[in-house]
Design a protein around this motif. Structure first.
Motif, PDB file in Angstrom:
ATOM      1  N   UNK A   1     -14.782  -4.266  -2.550  1.00  0.00           N
ATOM      2  CA  UNK A   1     -13.772  -3.216  -2.518  1.00  0.00           C
ATOM      3  C   UNK A   1     -12.462  -3.707  -3.112  1.00  0.00           C
ATOM      4  N   UNK A   2     -11.913  -2.935  -4.030  1.00  0.00           N
ATOM      5  CA  UNK A   2     -10.572  -3.183  -4.550  1.00  0.00           C
ATOM      6  C   UNK A   2      -9.704  -2.008  -4.105  1.00  0.00           C
ATOM      7  N   UNK A   3      -8.614  -2.307  -3.400  1.00  0.00           N
ATOM      8  CA  UNK A   3      -7.724  -1.277  -2.872  1.00  0.00           C
ATOM      9  C   UNK A   3      -6.354  -1.362  -3.526  1.00  0.00           C
ATOM     10  N   UNK A   4      -5.759  -0.218  -3.749  1.00  0.00           N
ATOM     11  CA  UNK A   4      -4.362  -0.202  -4.143  1.00  0.00           C
ATOM     12  C   UNK A   4      -3.515  -0.363  -2.880  1.00  0.00           C
ATOM     13  N   UNK A   5      -2.349  -0.947  -3.012  1.00  0.00           N
ATOM     14  CA  UNK A   5      -1.455  -1.136  -1.864  1.00  0.00           C
ATOM     15  C   UNK A   5      -1.167   0.183  -1.154  1.00  0.00           C
ATOM     16  N   UNK A   6      -1.181   1.291  -1.896  1.00  0.00           N
ATOM     17  CA  UNK A   6      -0.917   2.602  -1.300  1.00  0.00           C
ATOM     18  C   UNK A   6      -1.888   2.922  -0.172  1.00  0.00           C
TER      19      UNK A   6
ATOM     20  N   UNK B   1     -10.010  -4.844 -12.878  1.00  0.00           N
ATOM     21  CA  UNK B   1      -9.362  -4.629 -11.584  1.00  0.00           C
ATOM     22  C   UNK B   1      -9.489  -5.860 -10.698  1.00  0.00           C
ATOM     23  N   UNK B   2     -10.695  -6.419 -10.640  1.00  0.00           N
ATOM     24  CA  UNK B   2     -10.912  -7.606  -9.805  1.00  0.00           C
ATOM     25  C   UNK B   2     -10.090  -8.788 -10.296  1.00  0.00           C
ATOM     26  N   UNK B   3      -9.961  -8.902 -11.609  1.00  0.00           N
ATOM     27  CA  UNK B   3      -9.218 -10.021 -12.178  1.00  0.00           C
ATOM     28  C   UNK B   3      -7.722  -9.891 -11.919  1.00  0.00           C
ATOM     29  N   UNK B   4      -7.213  -8.669 -11.926  1.00  0.00           N
ATOM     30  CA  UNK B   4      -5.784  -8.460 -11.762  1.00  0.00           C
ATOM     31  C   UNK B   4      -5.356  -8.404 -10.297  1.00  0.00           C
TER      32      UNK B   4
END
Length: 284
Positions: free
Chosen positions: A169-174, A262-265
């Motif tokens: 899972x990649x989540x935005x801080x929001x 996304x995972x890299x950043x």
């Protein structure tokens, strides 16, 4: 009675095999539809697994494709029979995203990007209740509870010892700062998120606000991969009135590459854990 057979996956595999037979015969979906006096859209829906298929449909299609091997015909007809059985989710009544649940139930791995909320597989009961109530304000209490129960039932794949779902899972801080419910609900949810991320088959990363623009700004999506090599990966994009399923290799590849960016950043696993814990502490 719900069956252990996954009807969604059976329909999908059957559709793939019927498409293969049609292409092997060198026919278009339009030509098949004309032969059977049905619409071209019906042939397309049968092949993409979005529509239940009867044994009669299979028999008629095998006739058009001149399938001589009776064992193949019987095998396909059995798949059609299995595809009409009910999965565990049917016991909850009409679920608008039942196709997705069927795919998720059979998936070996799931990659999710969510810019707004914590993904359903990692939600607590109170967070799920508050989220569904806020997102669907005109929904009856009984229907909200049904959706919550389905969500909790889906989470059994995460906690399974024999066949756990590999979840990234990649989540935005929001998603961590959006107040769902109240502060107590949010603190419980973020602490639960940290706890779940400690399991070896669950990975959680966060993209902080200060990263700026990134490839996930177009919105939420999930990539499902399956244990059977014959089952192609699927990109799932949730909609308000209908959902989108992308299965063409080129589409899946584009979303997979975007997910790798996304995972890299994103913050690494340890940085993400600390980031989530810090935000959790802000919810007094």
């Amino acid at each position: 009675m719900a069956s252990s057979v996954n009807p969604t996956v059976r329909r999908r595999r059957l559709g793939q095999e019927l498409r293969r037979l049609r292409e092997q015969k060198g026919m278009t979906a339009e030509e098949v539809a004309e032969r059977l006096l049905v619409s071209q859209s019906k042939i397309s829906r049968l092949e993409n697994g979005r529509r239940s298929i009867s044994q009669r449909d299979v028999r008629d299609l095998c006739g058009v494709y001149e399938v001589d091997d009776q064992r193949i015909v019987e095998s396909l007809m059995q798949m059609a029979k299995d595809s009409r059985q009910q999965g565990w989710w049917h016991s909850f009544g009409d679920i608008p995203y039942s196709v997705y649940i069927g795919l998720e139930t059979d998936a070996a791995s799931l990659r999710v990007y969510d810019p707004q909320v914590v993904p359903g597989l990692l939600q607590t009961r109170r967070y799920a209740e508050s989220l569904i109530t806020g997102a669907l304000p005109e929904t009856a209490a009984a229907d909200i509870e049904k959706r919550v129960q389905v969500r909790l039932r889906r989470q059994q794949r995460i906690n399974s010892r024999e066949n756990p779902l590999r979840l990234w899972t990649v989540l935005d801080e929001a998603a961590l700062r959006r107040m769902v419910g109240n502060q107590a609900v949010m603190r419980e949810q973020l602490e639960h998120l940290v706890e779940q991320a400690q399991m070896p088959h669950v990975t959680v990363q966060v993209i902080p606000f200060d990263l700026g623009a990134h490839p996930g700004l177009n919105g939420q999506y999930a990539i499902l991969e399956f244990p059977d090599a014959s089952d192609s990966s699927v990109v799932y994009i949730e909609g308000v009135t209908s959902d989108l399923y992308l299965e063409k290799p080129n589409d899946v590849q584009k979303y997979s590459v975007m997910y790798e960016h996304l995972r890299a950043q994103a913050l690494n696993v340890e940085q993400s854990r600390q980031f989530i814990e810090d935000i959790a502490k802000s919810y007094a």
